[in-house]
Design a protein around this motif. Structure first.
Motif, PDB file in Angstrom:
ATOM      1  N   ILE A   1      20.531  71.281  52.320  1.00 39.94           N
ATOM      2  CA  ILE A   1      19.116  71.192  51.955  1.00 39.94           C
ATOM      3  C   ILE A   1      18.949  71.645  50.506  1.00 39.94           C
ATOM      4  CG2 ILE A   1      16.796  72.094  52.459  1.00 39.94           C
ATOM      5  CD1 ILE A   1      17.840  72.504  55.379  1.00 39.94           C
ATOM      6  N   GLY A   2      18.180  70.893  49.725  1.00 38.49           N
ATOM      7  CA  GLY A   2      17.968  71.200  48.317  1.00 38.49           C
ATOM      8  C   GLY A   2      17.092  72.419  48.091  1.00 38.49           C
ATOM      9  N   PRO A   3      16.933  72.818  46.837  1.00 35.86           N
ATOM     10  CA  PRO A   3      16.141  74.002  46.495  1.00 35.86           C
ATOM     11  C   PRO A   3      14.668  73.860  46.893  1.00 35.86           C
ATOM     12  CG  PRO A   3      17.362  73.196  44.586  1.00 35.86           C
ATOM     13  CD  PRO A   3      17.518  72.184  45.672  1.00 35.86           C
ATOM     14  N   GLY A   4      14.043  75.001  47.123  1.00 37.40           N
ATOM     15  CA  GLY A   4      12.622  75.028  47.454  1.00 37.40           C
ATOM     16  C   GLY A   4      11.758  74.768  46.234  1.00 37.40           C
ATOM     17  N   HIS A   5      10.508  74.389  46.502  1.00 43.49           N
ATOM     18  CA  HIS A   5       9.550  74.090  45.444  1.00 43.49           C
ATOM     19  C   HIS A   5       8.350  75.023  45.580  1.00 43.49           C
ATOM     20  CE1 HIS A   5      11.830  70.534  44.381  1.00 43.49           C
ATOM     21  NE2 HIS A   5      11.918  70.284  45.674  1.00 43.49           N
ATOM     22  N   ALA A   6       7.984  75.671  44.465  1.00 49.19           N
ATOM     23  CA  ALA A   6       6.873  76.619  44.461  1.00 49.19           C
ATOM     24  C   ALA A   6       5.559  75.899  44.197  1.00 49.19           C
ATOM     25  CB  ALA A   6       7.110  77.683  43.402  1.00 49.19           C
ATOM     26  N   ASP A   7       4.485  76.435  44.770  1.00 55.15           N
ATOM     27  CA  ASP A   7       3.152  75.914  44.465  1.00 55.15           C
ATOM     28  C   ASP A   7       2.416  76.907  43.576  1.00 55.15           C
ATOM     29  OD1 ASP A   7       2.126  77.956  46.107  1.00 55.15           O
ATOM     30  OD2 ASP A   7       1.366  76.596  47.636  1.00 55.15           O
ATOM     31  N   ASP A   8       1.176  76.612  43.240  1.00 54.65           N
ATOM     32  CA  ASP A   8       0.412  77.454  42.320  1.00 54.65           C
ATOM     33  C   ASP A   8      -0.036  78.779  42.933  1.00 54.65           C
ATOM     34  OD1 ASP A   8      -1.448  76.325  44.035  1.00 54.65           O
ATOM     35  OD2 ASP A   8      -2.836  75.724  42.454  1.00 54.65           O
ATOM     36  N   LYS A   9       0.183  78.985  44.231  1.00 53.76           N
ATOM     37  CA  LYS A   9      -0.170  80.240  44.896  1.00 53.76           C
ATOM     38  C   LYS A   9       1.041  81.154  45.078  1.00 53.76           C
ATOM     39  CE  LYS A   9      -4.055  78.218  47.299  1.00 53.76           C
ATOM     40  NZ  LYS A   9      -4.674  77.886  48.573  1.00 53.76           N
ATOM     41  N   GLY A  10       2.198  80.741  44.552  1.00 54.97           N
ATOM     42  CA  GLY A  10       3.396  81.558  44.661  1.00 54.97           C
ATOM     43  C   GLY A  10       4.187  81.331  45.936  1.00 54.97           C
ATOM     44  N   ARG A  11       3.779  80.378  46.751  1.00 55.89           N
ATOM     45  CA  ARG A  11       4.519  80.050  47.962  1.00 55.89           C
ATOM     46  C   ARG A  11       5.656  79.103  47.598  1.00 55.89           C
ATOM     47  NH1 ARG A  11      -0.675  77.906  51.183  1.00 55.89           N
ATOM     48  NH2 ARG A  11      -0.573  76.594  49.329  1.00 55.89           N
TER      49      ARG A  11
END
Length: 127
Positions: free
Chosen positions: A28-38
């Motif tokens: 599984i590839g790297p995670g992606h962050a959103d503008d709320k820090g999740r």
């Protein structure tokens, strides 16, 4: 049954590095962050996410809670476990290996992530 699992993280950068490494062992590839820090890891079968707690209190783990990840074989479980230990996780329970139980033979490997959440790599051994 599940659409997603989200756990709290006090240090999302440290937790992201841990999950990027353990999930890489699963392909599984790297995670992606959103503008709320999740941070989100999206797969065809579900979503896993980490988040700073919305209420502003520290993240904590659920006593008695375990999140299990399906593995393609014992080698994948071992690689997952090794990647976790190398990236801030701590081993817990017994060492990785086969356990006999009511559901047959299972290959299990357990870790706690940097926030203390209990995780399990599980492979169902052939009968």
């Amino acid at each position: 049954m599940f659409s997603h699992i989200m756990v709290g993280a006090n240090d999302t950068a440290t937790s992201k590095a841990f999950y990027d490494a353990t999930f890489a062992a699963m392909g599984i590839g790297p995670g992606h962050a959103d503008d709320k820090g999740r941070v989100f890891w999206m797969t065809p079968t579900g979503i896993f996410a980490i988040t700073p707690p919305i209420d502003g209190n520290p993240a904590c783990n659920g006593n008695g809670s375990t999140i299990g990840f399906a593995m393609a074989g014992p080698e994948m479980a071992d690689a997952w476990h090794a990647a976790g230990v190398a990236n801030g996780g701590t081993t817990c329970e017994d060492p990785p290996g086969v356990r006999q139980g009511g559901m047959g033979a299972l290959y299990l490997a357990y870790l706690r992530d940097p926030a203390g959440n209990k995780l399990c790599a599980l492979y169902r051994m052939p009968a």
